[in-house]
Design a protein around this motif. Structure first.
Motif, mmCIF file in Angstrom:
data_model
loop_
_atom_site.group_PDB
_atom_site.id
_atom_site.type_symbol
_atom_site.label_atom_id
_atom_site.label_comp_id
_atom_site.label_asym_id
_atom_site.label_seq_id
_atom_site.Cartn_x
_atom_site.Cartn_y
_atom_site.Cartn_z
ATOM 1 N N GLN A 396 0.815 -1.211 0.000
ATOM 2 C CA GLN A 396 0.000 0.000 0.000
ATOM 3 C C GLN A 396 0.852 1.266 0.000
ATOM 4 N N MET A 397 2.106 1.174 0.435
ATOM 5 C CA MET A 397 3.004 2.315 0.277
ATOM 6 C C MET A 397 3.231 2.607 -1.208
ATOM 7 N N VAL A 398 3.306 1.552 -2.022
ATOM 8 C CA VAL A 398 3.454 1.736 -3.470
ATOM 9 C C VAL A 398 2.162 2.277 -4.073
ATOM 10 N N VAL A 399 1.014 1.727 -3.653
ATOM 11 C CA VAL A 399 -0.277 2.185 -4.171
ATOM 12 C C VAL A 399 -0.481 3.665 -3.841
ATOM 13 N N LEU A 400 -0.131 4.054 -2.605
ATOM 14 C CA LEU A 400 -0.261 5.454 -2.194
ATOM 15 C C LEU A 400 0.672 6.349 -3.014
ATOM 16 N N ALA A 401 1.903 5.897 -3.230
ATOM 17 C CA ALA A 401 2.863 6.689 -4.009
ATOM 18 C C ALA A 401 2.384 6.874 -5.447
ATOM 19 N N ALA A 402 1.786 5.837 -6.018
ATOM 20 C CA ALA A 402 1.261 5.941 -7.380
ATOM 21 C C ALA A 402 0.124 6.954 -7.437
ATOM 22 N N LEU A 403 -0.752 6.925 -6.428
ATOM 23 C CA LEU A 403 -1.871 7.872 -6.407
ATOM 24 C C LEU A 403 -1.371 9.304 -6.267
ATOM 25 N N ARG A 404 -0.344 9.486 -5.444
ATOM 26 C CA ARG A 404 0.249 10.820 -5.270
ATOM 27 C C ARG A 404 0.770 11.345 -6.605
#
Length: 505
Positions: A396-404
């Protein structure tokens, strides 16, 4: 959800890698099917169902099977987000380079630090769970010493195979994939067709697990049934630089891993439940290890032994795939100067073209965990629980970074693209991740602090030690690896696609 159609053309592998700042250091000997087999054997529905079948039924009863469907749908969304990322960044290491290129070095360091430890304990748990199959096959009475010897044997066999190179990794992964299909779909179908003793209605019957209280808390407590199953697909991206045409093939391999893994797990779980001659006893917790009993009752002694051989192949292949994925993550981390001993860890064997030293670490650390379990066997379940939470945190750190990056204007430039649906899928995938966090982080109610909060303690130790090292040693200061460049790289890839060598789909 239908898979979006890829672009008609994309950069050749070496050109794409040069845009990302790297040169080819590995043999691209892994095909699409080998890459899919790697992810599938890491996910391993046979291992997941066998390991948690009894826990699922005693916690949530037969309706716990629905968590396989729920989590498969959620993780499919995550795999779609990962697919866009790896299509733009087809480089070794998966979670670590993705988080770095989408956010920054320090953010990626923490994501990778958490992910590495979660992978190490996952390797440990799979090796430990496999000892029962080995002992049952050869009629060995298990004790702490024998369990340790068998688990270490799994780790060393996997290390020896991984040392030979990517080609043998791919071959064994394909064998493991076939073993998984026979062990989960084949056996599951046989049990459903010929050995059904219970009706399909049991999947809507809690069978008394909640007593006189509400069933809802018991159902949510059984979420681990699916949460433990559906990770491993990201391993397809961990070995990106050893895959031919990775920008197009890896996203499809990850999604296929989820879809085939979900169907396989459903066949297996449903087959065992419907074939159980003593289902109520299992739900009541009176049968500690129900699957061998179900198989012997349905397949006979010889049939059960054949299944054990198939299961052992699946367990060895799972350890092999986990070890390979972990070593590539360590290599990627070390290649950018972000780990102690990074020069040693980033070496690639010139003959086999694999990171031998990183492989040694991916074998040694789980072996040390196995020794700890030898002294305290009660550690196995807690470290397995930590592995699940740690993996989901890193994901989810990757998912959050992608959304950012999307909010900043990033439009993924790889051949796999969700197009206009990318933002929506990314938001829903993050929402699913938060939901999974809540389920995994909800403490137990046994009254024993260590038992109820061991997952939180484990994650806290990893995060705190990681932060202390990050700010004391400043490993990010030793690295010149690019960071936060998703928008710039996307623009350059689009420019190069029109000006340089391309590959037609």
């Amino acid at each position: 959800m239908s898979t979006p159609k890829p672009h008609a053309q994309h950069l050749e592998d070496d050109v794409h890698l040069s845009v990302l700042g790297y040169e080819d250091s590995f043999k691209r000997s892994m095909s699409f099917w080998a890459n899919f087999a790697l992810g599938f054997t890491y996910l391993s529905p046979l291992v997941g169902v066998y390991s948690l079948f009894a826990v699922a039924l005693t916690t949530g009863g037969p309706p716990s099977v629905w968590w396989i469907v729920i989590v498969a749908c959620g993780q499919l969304l995550v795999s779609l987000v990962f697919g866009e990322i790896v299509s733009q960044y087809p480089i070794h290491g998966g979670v670590y380079p993705w988080a770095r290129r989408l956010w920054g070095r320090r953010y990626a360091w923490m994501a990778a630090w958490t992910y590495i430890w979660a992978m190490m304990v996952t390797i440990t748990s799979v090796a430990e769970f496999g000892t029962g199959f080995f002992a049952s096959l050869f009629d060995i009475e298990l004790n702490a010493g024998i369990s340790l010897a068998i688990a270490l044997g799994f780790l060393l066999v996997a290390l020896a195979i991984n040392f030979t190179g990517t080609a043998w990794l791919a071959r064994i992964a394909r064998i493991g994939f076939l073993a998984e299909l026979v062990g989960v779909i084949g056996v599951g179908l046989y049990l459903l067709i010929f050995e059904r003793k219970n009706s399909f209605g049991v999947f809507f019957d809690s069978m008394g697990v909640a007593g006189e209280g509400s069933y809802t808390p018991m159902f949510f407590a059984a979420a681990i049934t699916g949460l433990y199953l559906f990770y491993g697909f990201e391993a397809c991206g961990d070995v990106a630089e050893e895959v031919s045409n990775p920008a197009r093939r890896i996203p499809r391999a990850m999604q296929l891993t989820i879809l085939v893994g979900g169907v396989s797990a459903l066949f297996s779980f449903v087959g065992y439940v419907l074939a159980a001659p003593n289902l109520q006893d299992i739900v009541d917790g009176n049968v500690a290890d129900p699957i061998p009993a179900i198989l012997e009752d349905s397949l006979g002694i010889v049939g059960a032994k054949i299944f054990l051989v198939v299961a052992l192949l699946a367990f060895v292949s799972c350890v092999l795939s986990l070890q390979a994925a972990a070593s590539r993550l360590i290599f990627s981390f070390a290649r950018d100067g972000m780990l102690p001993g990074h020069r040693w860890l980033s070496k690639v064997n010139p003959t086999s073209m694999v990171p031998n030293n990183a492989l040694i670490v991916a074998c040694t650390v789980p072996a040390l965990f196995c020794v700890l379990i030898f002294f305290n066997e009660n550690l196995l379940v807690p470290i397995t629980s930590f592995a699940i939470l740690g993996i989901y945190v890193a994901f989810q750190m990757v998912v959050l970074a992608a959304l950012r990056q999307r909010f900043k204007g990033w439009k993924p430039a790889g051949p796999f693209s969700l197009g206009a649906f990318g933002m929506i899928v990314n938001i829903v995938a993050l929402g699913y991740g938060i939901f999974a966090f809540i389920l995994l982080a909800t403490p137990g109610d046994t009254g024993d602090f260590l038992t109820d909060y061991v997952v939180h303690v484990g994650l806290g130790v990893v995060v705190i030690t990681g932060l202390v090292y990050l700010f004391a040693a400043k490993p990010d200061g030793n690295s010149t690896a690019p960071e936060g460049d998703a928008i710039r790289v996307a623009a350059e890839i689009r420019e190069r696609t029109g000006a340089n060598r391309v590959v037609a789909d």
